[in-house]
Design a protein around this motif. Structure first.
Motif, PDB file in Angstrom:
ATOM      1  N   ARG A  28      -4.307  -5.743  87.594  1.00 23.83           N
ATOM      2  CA  ARG A  28      -5.468  -5.192  86.896  1.00 23.83           C
ATOM      3  C   ARG A  28      -6.651  -5.245  87.854  1.00 23.83           C
ATOM      4  N   PRO A  29      -7.442  -4.184  87.946  1.00 16.90           N
ATOM      5  CA  PRO A  29      -8.630  -4.237  88.809  1.00 16.90           C
ATOM      6  C   PRO A  29      -9.622  -5.250  88.263  1.00 16.90           C
ATOM      7  N   ALA A  30     -10.131  -6.109  89.149  1.00 16.07           N
ATOM      8  CA  ALA A  30     -10.994  -7.194  88.679  1.00 16.07           C
ATOM      9  C   ALA A  30     -11.938  -7.646  89.776  1.00 16.07           C
ATOM     10  N   VAL A  31     -13.077  -8.169  89.344  1.00 15.03           N
ATOM     11  CA  VAL A  31     -14.057  -8.810  90.214  1.00 15.03           C
ATOM     12  C   VAL A  31     -14.004 -10.304  89.920  1.00 15.03           C
ATOM     13  N   VAL A  32     -14.000 -11.127  90.967  1.00 17.24           N
ATOM     14  CA  VAL A  32     -13.855 -12.572  90.805  1.00 17.24           C
ATOM     15  C   VAL A  32     -15.118 -13.276  91.275  1.00 17.24           C
ATOM     16  N   SER A  33     -15.543 -14.269  90.509  1.00 17.06           N
ATOM     17  CA  SER A  33     -16.696 -15.081  90.881  1.00 17.06           C
ATOM     18  C   SER A  33     -16.400 -16.523  90.505  1.00 17.06           C
ATOM     19  N   GLY A 309     -23.061 -18.621 113.164  1.00 18.91           N
ATOM     20  CA  GLY A 309     -23.354 -18.801 111.743  1.00 18.91           C
ATOM     21  C   GLY A 309     -23.667 -17.489 111.057  1.00 18.91           C
ATOM     22  N   LYS A 310     -24.465 -16.655 111.715  1.00 16.35           N
ATOM     23  CA  LYS A 310     -24.751 -15.329 111.168  1.00 16.35           C
ATOM     24  C   LYS A 310     -23.477 -14.502 111.109  1.00 16.35           C
ATOM     25  N   GLY A 311     -22.610 -14.679 112.107  1.00 12.82           N
ATOM     26  CA  GLY A 311     -21.356 -13.946 112.117  1.00 12.82           C
ATOM     27  C   GLY A 311     -20.460 -14.323 110.953  1.00 12.82           C
ATOM     28  N   VAL A 312     -20.428 -15.614 110.606  1.00 13.68           N
ATOM     29  CA  VAL A 312     -19.644 -16.077 109.468  1.00 13.68           C
ATOM     30  C   VAL A 312     -20.147 -15.429 108.182  1.00 13.68           C
ATOM     31  N   ALA A 313     -21.466 -15.449 107.985  1.00 18.46           N
ATOM     32  CA  ALA A 313     -22.053 -14.863 106.782  1.00 18.46           C
ATOM     33  C   ALA A 313     -21.750 -13.366 106.709  1.00 18.46           C
ATOM     34  N   ALA A 314     -21.843 -12.665 107.851  1.00 15.55           N
ATOM     35  CA  ALA A 314     -21.570 -11.232 107.866  1.00 15.55           C
ATOM     36  C   ALA A 314     -20.101 -10.950 107.567  1.00 15.55           C
ATOM     37  N   LEU A 315     -19.207 -11.769 108.089  1.00 24.19           N
ATOM     38  CA  LEU A 315     -17.783 -11.592 107.832  1.00 24.19           C
ATOM     39  C   LEU A 315     -17.468 -11.741 106.352  1.00 24.19           C
ATOM     40  N   LEU A 316     -18.000 -12.769 105.714  1.00 21.17           N
ATOM     41  CA  LEU A 316     -17.756 -12.980 104.291  1.00 21.17           C
ATOM     42  C   LEU A 316     -18.349 -11.854 103.454  1.00 21.17           C
ATOM     43  N   GLU A 317     -19.502 -11.352 103.871  1.00 23.07           N
ATOM     44  CA  GLU A 317     -20.116 -10.231 103.160  1.00 23.07           C
ATOM     45  C   GLU A 317     -19.237  -8.986 103.280  1.00 23.07           C
ATOM     46  N   ARG A 318     -18.694  -8.737 104.464  1.00 25.79           N
ATOM     47  CA  ARG A 318     -17.819  -7.565 104.642  1.00 25.79           C
ATOM     48  C   ARG A 318     -16.570  -7.686 103.780  1.00 25.79           C
ATOM     49  N   ARG A 319     -16.040  -8.885 103.680  1.00 24.43           N
ATOM     50  CA  ARG A 319     -14.845  -9.074 102.857  1.00 24.43           C
ATOM     51  C   ARG A 319     -15.143  -8.837 101.381  1.00 24.43           C
ATOM     52  N   ARG A 320     -16.308  -9.260 100.933  1.00 24.12           N
ATOM     53  CA  ARG A 320     -16.678  -8.989  99.544  1.00 24.12           C
ATOM     54  C   ARG A 320     -16.785  -7.493  99.298  1.00 24.12           C
ATOM     55  N   GLU A 321     -17.410  -6.771 100.221  1.00 26.67           N
ATOM     56  CA  GLU A 321     -17.554  -5.324 100.052  1.00 26.67           C
ATOM     57  C   GLU A 321     -16.204  -4.630 100.118  1.00 26.67           C
ATOM     58  N   ARG A 322     -15.316  -5.129 100.966  1.00 30.79           N
ATOM     59  CA  ARG A 322     -13.984  -4.539 101.049  1.00 30.79           C
ATOM     60  C   ARG A 322     -13.248  -4.670  99.724  1.00 30.79           C
ATOM     61  N   GLU A 323     -13.366  -5.832  99.077  1.00 28.82           N
ATOM     62  CA  GLU A 323     -12.718  -6.023  97.786  1.00 28.82           C
ATOM     63  C   GLU A 323     -13.349  -5.145  96.715  1.00 28.82           C
ATOM     64  N   ARG A 324     -14.654  -4.979  96.761  1.00 32.02           N
ATOM     65  CA  ARG A 324     -15.292  -4.064  95.811  1.00 32.02           C
ATOM     66  C   ARG A 324     -14.780  -2.646  96.001  1.00 32.02           C
ATOM     67  N   ASP A 325     -14.629  -2.232  97.245  1.00 34.36           N
ATOM     68  CA  ASP A 325     -14.096  -0.892  97.521  1.00 34.36           C
ATOM     69  C   ASP A 325     -12.681  -0.754  96.978  1.00 34.36           C
ATOM     70  N   ARG A 326     -11.872  -1.794  97.136  1.00 36.32           N
ATOM     71  CA  ARG A 326     -10.485  -1.741  96.666  1.00 36.32           C
ATOM     72  C   ARG A 326     -10.424  -1.613  95.150  1.00 36.32           C
ATOM     73  N   VAL A 327     -11.248  -2.365  94.455  1.00 35.72           N
ATOM     74  CA  VAL A 327     -11.276  -2.286  92.989  1.00 35.72           C
ATOM     75  C   VAL A 327     -11.659  -0.885  92.537  1.00 35.72           C
ATOM     76  N   GLU A 328     -12.624  -0.297  93.220  1.00 38.13           N
ATOM     77  CA  GLU A 328     -13.096   1.040  92.860  1.00 38.13           C
ATOM     78  C   GLU A 328     -12.010   2.101  93.036  1.00 38.13           C
ATOM     79  N   ARG A 329     -11.102   1.884  93.992  1.00 40.56           N
ATOM     80  CA  ARG A 329     -10.083   2.895  94.297  1.00 40.56           C
ATOM     81  C   ARG A 329      -8.847   2.780  93.435  1.00 40.56           C
ATOM     82  N   VAL A 330      -8.694   1.692  92.679  1.00 42.53           N
ATOM     83  CA  VAL A 330      -7.500   1.494  91.860  1.00 42.53           C
ATOM     84  C   VAL A 330      -7.414   2.605  90.822  1.00 42.53           C
ATOM     85  N   GLU A 331      -6.227   3.151  90.676  1.00 47.70           N
ATOM     86  CA  GLU A 331      -6.020   4.221  89.682  1.00 47.70           C
ATOM     87  C   GLU A 331      -5.234   3.697  88.490  1.00 47.70           C
TER      88      GLU A 331
END
Length: 331
Positions: A28-33, A309-331
Motif C-alpha cells: 500500500r502506498p504510505a508515508v512513514v514518520s 555533516g551537511k552531506g549527511v543531511a543532504a543525503l537523508l533529505e534526498r532519500r526522503r524525496e525519493r520515497e515521496r516520488d515513489r509513493v506518488e508513482r504507485v498505481e
C-alpha cells in the motif's frame, strides 16, 4: 545487527514500513514518520496510507507541513475572490489569528491574497485534496519483557478506545520460539503484533505478522466526527513534513564521530566514539565526545559552505524525496 537502543530499533521499523507496508494485506502506498500524536498520546511510528493521485495533488502545496491554522485557510479557500471572514468558517478563536494565517498561506503560495480597500480577500490556487486514506499507529518494543508489556497494554488500549488510528500494532523482535512471548502478554486483542528479525538489517521480508489487528474505524457508516477527522489530518500533515529521517535535526552530524551505517536497506546514525547508535539526547553539543569536524574537511570535495555533516543531511533529505516520488508513482 539490530541496534541495542530502542531508538535504533524504531528507525529500522520505520524503514521496514517504508519498504513493505502493509505487512499482511500487501503493498500500500504510505508515508512513514515517527514520534507523532496528540497531547494525550505519542506514537513511536506512524504510517499514513495515501491515495497516490491525491498525494501528488498534496505535493503541489509544497514539501513543508501545512499546520492547523493554515489548514483552516487552504481547505476552505473559495474558488473566487471573497473577504476572508465571509469565505472561512468561524475558527472558534479571534479573527486576527486567521488574518495572520491568511498572510502566511499567501507567503507560501498556498492561496492568493489581495486587498480590496480595508478588506483582505483570498481565493484558492488549487483545491486541497483528500489524500489520507488510513492512519496506522505502531509501538516499538524490541525486548518485550513483562514490565514493558504492562506499560504498553494501557497505551494500546488507549489507541483502541479512541479510534483515532485505523489500526494499532506492536512491533517486537522475534525470539525464534514456537510461540512468540508477545502472544502470551496481556495486550488488547485488537492490536496487531509484528515480529521482526533485523539480524541481517532491514529487508522487505524482515518481519511477519504474529497477530492480525482489528479495524478501529467507527462501526456503522465508518465516519468520524469532524473534530477527529481534522485532528487526523493535522497528524498526517506533520508526518508528511517531518518524515522519519528527521533525527538529523536533533543530532550533530557535523561531529567527526558521527556516521551513517547501513543496516540492510536502512541507514542509521552511529557514534564511532561510543560505538553505538546514539539517541538525540546523547548526540548533542553537550556530549563529552563531541568534536566538530575540522574546517579542512569542508574543502575536500564537499560544498564550500558545508562539509560531511551537511552531506549527511543532504543525503537523508534526498532519500526522503525519493520515497515521496515513489509513493506518488504507485498505481
Amino acid at each position: 545487527m539490530t541496534p541495542d537502543a530502542e531508538f535504533g530499533y524504531e528507525l529500522l521499523v520505520c524503514r521496514y514500513a517504508e519498504l513493505a507496508w502493509h505487512p499482511s494485506d500487501g503493498p500500500r502506498p504510505a508515508v512513514v514518520s515517527r514520534q507523532l500524536g496528540t497531547e494525550e498520546r505519542r506514537w513511536d511510528t506512524v504510517v499514513i496510507e495515501v491515495d497516490p493521485a491525491a498525494f501528488a495533488a498534496r505535493r503541489a502545496f509544497g514539501e513543508r507541513t501545512v499546520d492547523s491554522d493554515l489548514l483552516h485557510v487552504v481547505r476552505n479557500a473559495p474558488a473566487e475572490w471573497a473577504w476572508y471572514r465571509d469565505a472561512l468558517p468561524h475558527p472558534g478563536y479571534p479573527w486576527r489569528y486567521v488574518r495572520r494565517a491568511v498572510h502566511r498561506a499567501a507567503g507560501r503560495d498556498l492561496i492568493e491574497e489581495r486587498r480590496d480597500g480595508n478588506r483582505i480577500e483570498l481565493r484558492r490556487l488549487r483545491p486541497y485534496p483528500d489524500w489520507v486514506e488510513r492512519i496506522v499507529a505502531v509501538e516499538n518494543k524490541p525486548d518485550l519483557d513483562r514490565s514493558a508489556a504492562d506499560r504498553l497494554a494501557g497505551q494500546l488500549a488507549h489507541d483502541v478506545g479512541t479510534g483515532l488510528a485505523d489500526e494499532a500494532w506492536l512491533a517486537t523482535e522475534t525470539t525464534g520460539e514456537r510461540v512468540e512471548p508477545a502472544l502470551l502478554r496481556e495486550l488488547p486483542v485488537e492490536a496487531g503484533i509484528l515480529a521482526t528479525d533485523f539480524s541481517e538489517g532491514v529487508r522487505a521480508d524482515a518481519a511477519e505478522v504474529a497477530w492480525h489487528p482489528s479495524d478501529l474505524a467507527p462501526a456503522g457508516d465508518g465516519e468520524r466526527d469532524p473534530e477527529t477527522e481534522t485532528l487526523r489530518l493535522e497528524i498526517a500533515e506533520r508526518a508528511y513534513g517531518k518524515g522519519w529521517r528527521s533525527f538529523r535535526e536533533a543530532m550533530r552530524p557535523d561531529c567527526r564521530h558521527f556516521e551513517l551505517r547501513r543496516e540492510g536497506r536502512a541507514l542509521v546514525p552511529y557514534c564511532a566514539a561510543k560505538e553505538k547508535v546514539p539517541t538525540g539526547r546523547e548526540c548533542s553539543g553537550a556530549c563529552a565526545e563531541f568534536s566538530p569536524e575540522p574546517p579542512k574537511w569542508r574543502t575536500k570535495g564537499w560544498p564550500i559552505e558545508g562539509g560531511p555533516g551537511k552531506g549527511v543531511a543532504a543525503l537523508l533529505e534526498r532519500r526522503r524525496e525519493r520515497e515521496r516520488d515513489r509513493v506518488e508513482r504507485v498505481e
